[in-house]
Scaffold this motif. Structure first.
Motif, PDB file in Angstrom:
ATOM      1  N   TRP A 222     -30.663 -39.661  23.956  1.00 50.78           N
ATOM      2  CA  TRP A 222     -30.085 -39.260  22.673  1.00 50.78           C
ATOM      3  C   TRP A 222     -30.738 -40.034  21.539  1.00 50.78           C
ATOM      4  CZ3 TRP A 222     -26.879 -35.287  21.694  1.00 50.78           C
ATOM      5  CH2 TRP A 222     -26.255 -35.237  20.440  1.00 50.78           C
ATOM      6  N   ALA A 223     -31.170 -39.324  20.510  1.00 53.79           N
ATOM      7  CA  ALA A 223     -31.728 -39.939  19.308  1.00 53.79           C
ATOM      8  C   ALA A 223     -30.862 -39.515  18.128  1.00 53.79           C
ATOM      9  CB  ALA A 223     -33.176 -39.506  19.100  1.00 53.79           C
ATOM     10  N   GLU A 224     -30.204 -40.458  17.505  1.00 51.28           N
ATOM     11  CA  GLU A 224     -29.249 -40.128  16.454  1.00 51.28           C
ATOM     12  C   GLU A 224     -29.917 -39.435  15.270  1.00 51.28           C
ATOM     13  OE1 GLU A 224     -25.523 -39.551  15.025  1.00 51.28           O
ATOM     14  OE2 GLU A 224     -26.127 -40.295  17.002  1.00 51.28           O
ATOM     15  N   GLY A 225     -31.178 -39.822  14.972  1.00 52.17           N
ATOM     16  CA  GLY A 225     -31.888 -39.160  13.876  1.00 52.17           C
ATOM     17  C   GLY A 225     -32.093 -37.681  14.145  1.00 52.17           C
ATOM     18  N   LEU A 226     -32.430 -37.338  15.389  1.00 53.99           N
ATOM     19  CA  LEU A 226     -32.574 -35.929  15.752  1.00 53.99           C
ATOM     20  C   LEU A 226     -31.228 -35.211  15.704  1.00 53.99           C
ATOM     21  CD1 LEU A 226     -35.061 -36.145  18.777  1.00 53.99           C
ATOM     22  CD2 LEU A 226     -35.562 -35.329  16.467  1.00 53.99           C
ATOM     23  N   ALA A 227     -30.155 -35.920  16.080  1.00 45.56           N
ATOM     24  CA  ALA A 227     -28.817 -35.327  16.027  1.00 45.56           C
ATOM     25  C   ALA A 227     -28.420 -35.044  14.575  1.00 45.56           C
ATOM     26  CB  ALA A 227     -27.803 -36.257  16.678  1.00 45.56           C
ATOM     27  N   LYS A 228     -28.722 -35.964  13.667  1.00 41.03           N
ATOM     28  CA  LYS A 228     -28.408 -35.741  12.249  1.00 41.03           C
ATOM     29  C   LYS A 228     -29.173 -34.543  11.705  1.00 41.03           C
ATOM     30  CE  LYS A 228     -27.224 -40.527  11.045  1.00 41.03           C
ATOM     31  NZ  LYS A 228     -27.616 -41.731  10.279  1.00 41.03           N
ATOM     32  N   ALA A 229     -30.454 -34.421  12.115  1.00 42.47           N
ATOM     33  CA  ALA A 229     -31.257 -33.276  11.674  1.00 42.47           C
ATOM     34  C   ALA A 229     -30.684 -31.976  12.215  1.00 42.47           C
ATOM     35  CB  ALA A 229     -32.702 -33.458  12.139  1.00 42.47           C
ATOM     36  N   SER A 230     -30.236 -32.004  13.464  1.00 45.48           N
ATOM     37  CA  SER A 230     -29.692 -30.804  14.098  1.00 45.48           C
ATOM     38  C   SER A 230     -28.359 -30.400  13.478  1.00 45.48           C
ATOM     39  CB  SER A 230     -29.513 -31.046  15.604  1.00 45.48           C
ATOM     40  OG  SER A 230     -30.762 -31.291  16.223  1.00 45.48           O
ATOM     41  N   ARG A 231     -27.488 -31.375  13.215  1.00 44.25           N
ATOM     42  CA  ARG A 231     -26.195 -31.063  12.589  1.00 44.25           C
ATOM     43  C   ARG A 231     -26.390 -30.519  11.184  1.00 44.25           C
ATOM     44  NH1 ARG A 231     -23.887 -36.802  14.772  1.00 44.25           N
ATOM     45  NH2 ARG A 231     -23.395 -36.138  16.913  1.00 44.25           N
ATOM     46  N   TYR A 232     -27.343 -31.107  10.477  1.00 40.27           N
ATOM     47  CA  TYR A 232     -27.646 -30.635   9.125  1.00 40.27           C
ATOM     48  C   TYR A 232     -28.073 -29.164   9.157  1.00 40.27           C
ATOM     49  CZ  TYR A 232     -30.162 -29.896   4.773  1.00 40.27           C
ATOM     50  OH  TYR A 232     -30.597 -29.379   3.579  1.00 40.27           O
ATOM     51  N   HIS A 233     -28.967 -28.838  10.112  1.00 43.59           N
ATOM     52  CA  HIS A 233     -29.481 -27.459  10.155  1.00 43.59           C
ATOM     53  C   HIS A 233     -28.391 -26.488  10.585  1.00 43.59           C
ATOM     54  CE1 HIS A 233     -32.548 -24.522   9.872  1.00 43.59           C
ATOM     55  NE2 HIS A 233     -32.568 -24.220  11.159  1.00 43.59           N
ATOM     56  N   ALA A 234     -27.555 -26.887  11.547  1.00 42.28           N
ATOM     57  CA  ALA A 234     -26.449 -26.030  11.970  1.00 42.28           C
ATOM     58  C   ALA A 234     -25.523 -25.745  10.786  1.00 42.28           C
ATOM     59  CB  ALA A 234     -25.685 -26.694  13.115  1.00 42.28           C
TER      60      ALA A 234
END
Length: 333
Positions: A222-234
Protein backbone atom coordinates in the motif's frame (compact mmCIF):
# COMPACT_ATOMS: atom_id res chain seq x y z
CA UNK A 1 25.41 -34.93 -35.47
CA UNK A 2 23.41 -34.13 -32.32
CA UNK A 3 26.08 -31.75 -31.06
CA UNK A 4 26.25 -29.99 -34.43
CA UNK A 5 22.46 -29.56 -34.51
CA UNK A 6 22.38 -28.23 -30.93
CA UNK A 7 25.16 -25.75 -31.74
CA UNK A 8 23.28 -24.57 -34.84
CA UNK A 9 20.09 -24.02 -32.82
CA UNK A 10 21.99 -21.98 -30.21
CA UNK A 11 23.62 -19.89 -32.95
CA UNK A 12 20.25 -19.24 -34.63
CA UNK A 13 18.61 -18.22 -31.33
CA UNK A 14 21.53 -15.93 -30.48
CA UNK A 15 21.45 -14.39 -33.97
CA UNK A 16 17.71 -13.81 -33.70
CA UNK A 17 18.14 -12.08 -30.34
CA UNK A 18 21.07 -10.05 -31.69
CA UNK A 19 19.06 -9.00 -34.76
CA UNK A 20 16.15 -7.98 -32.54
CA UNK A 21 18.39 -5.77 -30.42
CA UNK A 22 19.95 -4.16 -33.49
CA UNK A 23 16.51 -3.45 -34.96
CA UNK A 24 15.19 -1.95 -31.74
CA UNK A 25 18.26 0.26 -31.27
CA UNK A 26 18.11 1.52 -34.85
CA UNK A 27 14.41 2.36 -34.66
CA UNK A 28 14.85 3.93 -31.24
CA UNK A 29 17.52 6.31 -32.58
CA UNK A 30 15.40 7.15 -35.61
CA UNK A 31 12.38 7.84 -33.43
CA UNK A 32 14.38 10.41 -31.45
CA UNK A 33 15.81 12.11 -34.55
CA UNK A 34 13.33 11.62 -37.40
CA UNK A 35 9.94 10.08 -36.64
CA UNK A 36 8.86 10.12 -40.28
CA UNK A 37 11.88 8.08 -41.32
CA UNK A 38 11.41 5.80 -38.30
CA UNK A 39 7.94 4.92 -39.56
CA UNK A 40 9.19 4.23 -43.10
CA UNK A 41 11.97 1.96 -41.82
CA UNK A 42 9.62 0.19 -39.36
CA UNK A 43 7.17 -0.67 -42.16
CA UNK A 44 10.03 -1.91 -44.34
CA UNK A 45 11.17 -4.26 -41.57
CA UNK A 46 7.60 -5.52 -41.10
CA UNK A 47 7.82 -6.87 -44.66
CA UNK A 48 11.34 -8.27 -44.25
CA UNK A 49 10.98 -9.62 -40.71
CA UNK A 50 7.25 -9.80 -39.87
CA UNK A 51 7.84 -11.69 -36.61
CA UNK A 52 10.03 -8.98 -35.07
CA UNK A 53 7.90 -7.04 -32.59
CA UNK A 54 9.94 -3.82 -32.41
CA UNK A 55 8.70 -2.59 -35.81
CA UNK A 56 5.07 -2.70 -34.71
CA UNK A 57 5.85 -0.97 -31.43
CA UNK A 58 7.57 1.97 -33.11
CA UNK A 59 4.87 2.25 -35.79
CA UNK A 60 2.32 2.48 -33.00
CA UNK A 61 4.09 5.21 -31.04
CA UNK A 62 4.87 7.24 -34.19
CA UNK A 63 1.18 7.29 -35.11
CA UNK A 64 0.36 8.06 -31.47
CA UNK A 65 2.68 11.08 -31.74
CA UNK A 66 1.00 12.12 -35.00
CA UNK A 67 -2.43 11.86 -33.38
CA UNK A 68 -1.35 14.03 -30.46
CA UNK A 69 -0.14 16.69 -32.88
CA UNK A 70 -3.02 16.50 -35.38
CA UNK A 71 -4.66 19.77 -36.40
CA UNK A 72 -8.22 18.53 -36.07
CA UNK A 73 -10.29 15.65 -34.69
CA UNK A 74 -10.50 13.88 -38.06
CA UNK A 75 -6.71 13.86 -38.41
CA UNK A 76 -6.39 12.68 -34.83
CA UNK A 77 -8.85 9.88 -35.57
CA UNK A 78 -6.95 8.65 -38.63
CA UNK A 79 -3.61 8.54 -36.81
CA UNK A 80 -4.94 7.14 -33.54
CA UNK A 81 -6.81 4.36 -35.34
CA UNK A 82 -3.53 3.30 -36.98
CA UNK A 83 -1.65 3.60 -33.67
CA UNK A 84 -4.09 1.21 -32.01
CA UNK A 85 -4.00 -1.13 -35.00
CA UNK A 86 -0.22 -1.50 -34.73
CA UNK A 87 -0.54 -1.81 -30.95
CA UNK A 88 -2.79 -4.85 -31.49
CA UNK A 89 -0.20 -6.40 -33.82
CA UNK A 90 2.59 -5.63 -31.34
CA UNK A 91 0.75 -7.44 -28.55
CA UNK A 92 0.09 -10.41 -30.83
CA UNK A 93 3.85 -11.01 -30.95
CA UNK A 94 3.79 -11.78 -27.20
CA UNK A 95 7.23 -10.21 -26.68
CA UNK A 96 7.01 -9.78 -22.90
CA UNK A 97 10.67 -8.73 -22.57
CA UNK A 98 10.19 -5.83 -24.96
CA UNK A 99 6.84 -4.90 -23.41
CA UNK A 100 8.53 -4.61 -20.02
CA UNK A 101 11.51 -2.74 -21.44
CA UNK A 102 9.39 -0.03 -23.06
CA UNK A 103 6.81 0.12 -20.22
CA UNK A 104 4.10 -0.95 -22.65
CA UNK A 105 1.30 -0.79 -20.09
CA UNK A 106 2.00 2.93 -19.70
CA UNK A 107 1.76 3.51 -23.47
CA UNK A 108 -1.33 1.32 -23.74
CA UNK A 109 -3.04 3.26 -20.95
CA UNK A 110 -2.34 6.51 -22.81
CA UNK A 111 -3.71 5.06 -26.07
CA UNK A 112 -6.85 4.06 -24.18
CA UNK A 113 -7.43 7.45 -22.62
CA UNK A 114 -6.69 9.31 -25.87
CA UNK A 115 -9.14 7.10 -27.76
CA UNK A 116 -11.90 7.44 -25.16
CA UNK A 117 -11.51 11.22 -25.12
CA UNK A 118 -11.55 11.42 -28.92
CA UNK A 119 -14.65 9.23 -29.16
CA UNK A 120 -16.43 11.74 -26.94
CA UNK A 121 -15.30 14.60 -29.19
CA UNK A 122 -16.35 12.79 -32.36
CA UNK A 123 -19.80 12.15 -30.92
CA UNK A 124 -20.17 15.80 -29.96
CA UNK A 125 -19.31 16.65 -33.59
CA UNK A 126 -21.93 14.14 -34.81
CA UNK A 127 -19.20 12.03 -36.44
CA UNK A 128 -20.74 8.80 -35.22
CA UNK A 129 -19.26 6.57 -37.94
CA UNK A 130 -15.73 7.54 -36.91
CA UNK A 131 -16.47 7.16 -33.20
CA UNK A 132 -17.91 3.68 -33.78
CA UNK A 133 -14.90 2.56 -35.85
CA UNK A 134 -12.46 3.85 -33.27
CA UNK A 135 -14.44 2.14 -30.52
CA UNK A 136 -14.27 -1.15 -32.43
CA UNK A 137 -10.51 -0.76 -32.81
CA UNK A 138 -10.14 0.01 -29.13
CA UNK A 139 -12.09 -3.11 -28.20
CA UNK A 140 -9.62 -5.21 -30.22
CA UNK A 141 -6.71 -3.82 -28.25
CA UNK A 142 -8.41 -4.46 -24.93
CA UNK A 143 -9.93 -7.76 -26.02
CA UNK A 144 -13.28 -6.81 -24.52
CA UNK A 145 -16.70 -5.45 -25.43
CA UNK A 146 -16.58 -1.70 -25.95
CA UNK A 147 -19.41 0.41 -24.58
CA UNK A 148 -19.42 3.57 -26.66
CA UNK A 149 -22.00 5.22 -24.41
CA UNK A 150 -19.76 4.76 -21.38
CA UNK A 151 -16.56 5.71 -23.12
CA UNK A 152 -18.05 8.84 -24.61
CA UNK A 153 -18.48 10.11 -21.05
CA UNK A 154 -22.00 11.32 -21.82
CA UNK A 155 -23.33 9.17 -19.03
CA UNK A 156 -26.45 11.14 -18.22
CA UNK A 157 -27.92 14.61 -18.18
CA UNK A 158 -28.02 14.83 -14.39
CA UNK A 159 -26.80 18.14 -12.99
CA UNK A 160 -25.16 18.96 -9.71
CA UNK A 161 -25.79 21.89 -7.42
CA UNK A 162 -22.14 22.50 -6.65
CA UNK A 163 -19.70 25.11 -5.53
CA UNK A 164 -16.81 25.60 -7.96
CA UNK A 165 -13.52 25.09 -6.15
CA UNK A 166 -10.07 25.71 -7.60
CA UNK A 167 -8.07 22.50 -7.51
CA UNK A 168 -4.95 24.44 -6.67
CA UNK A 169 -6.42 25.86 -3.47
CA UNK A 170 -7.92 22.77 -1.84
CA UNK A 171 -6.26 21.33 1.25
CA UNK A 172 -9.28 20.36 3.35
CA UNK A 173 -10.79 16.92 3.92
CA UNK A 174 -14.05 16.27 2.10
CA UNK A 175 -16.42 13.93 3.92
CA UNK A 176 -17.52 10.97 1.83
CA UNK A 177 -21.09 10.78 0.54
CA UNK A 178 -22.14 14.34 1.25
CA UNK A 179 -19.89 16.66 -0.75
CA UNK A 180 -20.84 17.77 -4.23
CA UNK A 181 -18.14 20.40 -4.62
CA UNK A 182 -16.29 20.18 -7.92
CA UNK A 183 -12.58 20.50 -8.52
CA UNK A 184 -11.45 22.52 -11.53
CA UNK A 185 -8.05 22.37 -13.22
CA UNK A 186 -5.29 19.95 -12.26
CA UNK A 187 -4.85 19.02 -8.58
CA UNK A 188 -2.04 20.43 -6.46
CA UNK A 189 -1.49 17.18 -4.58
CA UNK A 190 -2.67 18.69 -1.27
CA UNK A 191 -6.24 17.52 -1.77
CA UNK A 192 -7.39 14.91 0.74
CA UNK A 193 -10.55 12.94 -0.02
CA UNK A 194 -12.00 10.77 2.73
CA UNK A 195 -12.61 7.25 1.45
CA UNK A 196 -16.15 5.95 1.25
CA UNK A 197 -14.84 2.64 2.62
CA UNK A 198 -11.25 2.05 3.69
CA UNK A 199 -12.17 -1.52 4.61
CA UNK A 200 -13.54 -1.99 1.08
CA UNK A 201 -10.30 -0.72 -0.42
CA UNK A 202 -8.31 -3.18 1.70
CA UNK A 203 -10.68 -6.00 0.81
CA UNK A 204 -10.10 -5.37 -2.89
CA UNK A 205 -6.33 -5.31 -2.27
CA UNK A 206 -6.65 -8.67 -0.54
CA UNK A 207 -8.24 -10.22 -3.65
CA UNK A 208 -5.48 -8.85 -5.86
CA UNK A 209 -2.64 -10.05 -3.63
CA UNK A 210 -4.18 -13.48 -3.15
CA UNK A 211 -4.20 -13.98 -6.92
CA UNK A 212 -0.69 -12.53 -7.29
CA UNK A 213 0.50 -15.09 -4.74
CA UNK A 214 -1.04 -17.89 -6.82
CA UNK A 215 0.79 -16.53 -9.87
CA UNK A 216 4.11 -16.45 -8.01
CA UNK A 217 4.25 -12.64 -7.90
CA UNK A 218 5.22 -10.42 -4.98
CA UNK A 219 2.23 -8.86 -3.17
CA UNK A 220 1.55 -5.18 -3.78
CA UNK A 221 2.36 -2.82 -0.91
CA UNK A 222 0.00 0.00 0.00
CA UNK A 223 1.26 3.46 -0.95
CA UNK A 224 -0.72 6.26 0.65
CA UNK A 225 0.22 8.73 -2.10
CA UNK A 226 -1.28 6.42 -4.72
CA UNK A 227 -4.36 5.99 -2.53
CA UNK A 228 -4.81 9.77 -2.28
CA UNK A 229 -4.51 10.05 -6.07
CA UNK A 230 -7.05 7.26 -6.54
CA UNK A 231 -9.56 8.72 -4.07
CA UNK A 232 -9.21 12.12 -5.69
CA UNK A 233 -9.94 10.68 -9.14
CA UNK A 234 -12.89 8.62 -7.90
CA UNK A 235 -14.31 11.79 -6.33
CA UNK A 236 -13.73 13.80 -9.52
CA UNK A 237 -15.42 11.16 -11.70
CA UNK A 238 -18.55 11.23 -9.58
CA UNK A 239 -18.88 14.95 -8.98
CA UNK A 240 -17.88 16.08 -12.50
CA UNK A 241 -19.96 13.30 -14.11
CA UNK A 242 -17.48 11.64 -16.47
CA UNK A 243 -15.68 8.31 -16.85
CA UNK A 244 -12.14 8.56 -18.15
CA UNK A 245 -8.54 8.05 -17.08
CA UNK A 246 -7.65 11.64 -18.00
CA UNK A 247 -8.81 14.56 -15.86
CA UNK A 248 -11.73 16.61 -17.16
CA UNK A 249 -13.73 19.65 -16.13
CA UNK A 250 -17.38 20.01 -17.02
CA UNK A 251 -17.98 23.53 -18.31
CA UNK A 252 -21.24 24.71 -19.84
CA UNK A 253 -22.43 21.13 -20.06
CA UNK A 254 -19.35 19.93 -21.97
CA UNK A 255 -16.26 18.08 -20.83
CA UNK A 256 -12.90 19.76 -21.29
CA UNK A 257 -9.67 17.78 -20.85
CA UNK A 258 -7.31 19.50 -18.42
CA UNK A 259 -4.62 16.87 -17.87
CA UNK A 260 -3.41 13.32 -18.40
CA UNK A 261 -3.57 10.33 -16.09
CA UNK A 262 0.04 10.14 -15.05
CA UNK A 263 0.50 13.89 -14.68
CA UNK A 264 -2.39 13.86 -12.22
CA UNK A 265 -1.09 10.89 -10.22
CA UNK A 266 2.38 12.46 -10.08
CA UNK A 267 0.91 15.37 -8.09
CA UNK A 268 0.26 12.91 -5.25
CA UNK A 269 2.97 10.28 -5.75
CA UNK A 270 6.51 10.54 -7.13
CA UNK A 271 8.43 7.90 -5.16
CA UNK A 272 8.61 5.47 -8.09
CA UNK A 273 7.45 4.98 -11.67
CA UNK A 274 3.66 4.80 -11.98
CA UNK A 275 2.74 2.17 -14.57
CA UNK A 276 -1.02 1.76 -14.59
CA UNK A 277 -4.50 2.81 -13.50
CA UNK A 278 -7.86 1.01 -13.40
CA UNK A 279 -11.22 2.71 -12.96
CA UNK A 280 -14.69 1.25 -12.44
CA UNK A 281 -18.18 2.51 -11.66
CA UNK A 282 -21.50 1.18 -10.44
CA UNK A 283 -20.51 -1.41 -7.84
CA UNK A 284 -20.51 -0.92 -4.08
CA UNK A 285 -18.99 -4.38 -3.61
CA UNK A 286 -15.17 -4.66 -3.66
CA UNK A 287 -15.56 -8.24 -4.90
CA UNK A 288 -17.72 -7.25 -7.87
CA UNK A 289 -15.33 -4.45 -8.75
CA UNK A 290 -12.40 -6.86 -8.58
CA UNK A 291 -14.17 -9.35 -10.85
CA UNK A 292 -15.05 -6.59 -13.30
CA UNK A 293 -11.33 -5.84 -13.65
CA UNK A 294 -10.31 -9.51 -13.47
CA UNK A 295 -12.45 -10.37 -16.51
CA UNK A 296 -11.09 -7.50 -18.62
CA UNK A 297 -7.68 -8.20 -20.18
CA UNK A 298 -6.43 -4.62 -20.01
CA UNK A 299 -7.42 -4.21 -16.36
CA UNK A 300 -6.18 -7.70 -15.49
CA UNK A 301 -2.73 -6.92 -16.92
CA UNK A 302 -2.43 -3.85 -14.70
CA UNK A 303 -3.37 -5.72 -11.50
CA UNK A 304 -1.00 -8.56 -12.31
CA UNK A 305 1.93 -6.72 -13.81
CA UNK A 306 4.95 -8.63 -12.39
CA UNK A 307 7.12 -5.50 -12.16
CA UNK A 308 4.64 -3.60 -9.98
CA UNK A 309 5.30 -3.39 -6.22
CA UNK A 310 3.07 -0.52 -5.01
CA UNK A 311 -0.66 0.15 -5.11
CA UNK A 312 -3.27 2.64 -3.99
CA UNK A 313 -7.06 2.22 -4.20
CA UNK A 314 -9.84 4.75 -3.76
CA UNK A 315 -13.63 4.51 -3.66
CA UNK A 316 -16.12 7.35 -3.43
CA UNK A 317 -19.91 7.55 -3.48
CA UNK A 318 -21.88 10.44 -4.99
CA UNK A 319 -25.60 10.06 -4.34
CA UNK A 320 -27.03 11.83 -7.39
CA UNK A 321 -24.41 10.66 -9.89
CA UNK A 322 -25.12 8.23 -12.76
CA UNK A 323 -23.30 5.30 -11.14
CA UNK A 324 -23.14 6.15 -7.45
CA UNK A 325 -19.93 4.31 -6.61
CA UNK A 326 -16.65 5.13 -8.35
CA UNK A 327 -13.41 3.17 -7.96
CA UNK A 328 -9.87 4.01 -8.98
CA UNK A 329 -6.65 2.05 -8.54
CA UNK A 330 -3.04 3.01 -9.35
CA UNK A 331 0.09 0.86 -9.41
CA UNK A 332 3.80 1.65 -9.49
CA UNK A 333 7.15 -0.10 -9.60
Amino acid sequence: MKNTLSTLIVILISFSSFSSNILFNRLDKLYSKDKKKCLVVAKRYMELMPKQSASYYFASIVYKYKAENARNSRGEYLHLKKAIGYAVQFEEKNDEDLQNEVNWLYTKAELNEDAVALISTLRENNEFAFSERLGTQLSKMNNEFFSEELAATELSNSEFTSTEVSKNEISEVFTASNSTKMFFGMPSGNEVIQSESESGEQELLGYINAERKKLGMVPLEWAEGLAKASRYHAYDLGTQNYFNHSTYDRKNGKLVKVGGTFDRIAKFYSASFVNGENIAAGNESPRQTYMQWFNSKGHYDIMFNPISTKIGIGVYYVEDSPFGYYWSMSTAK
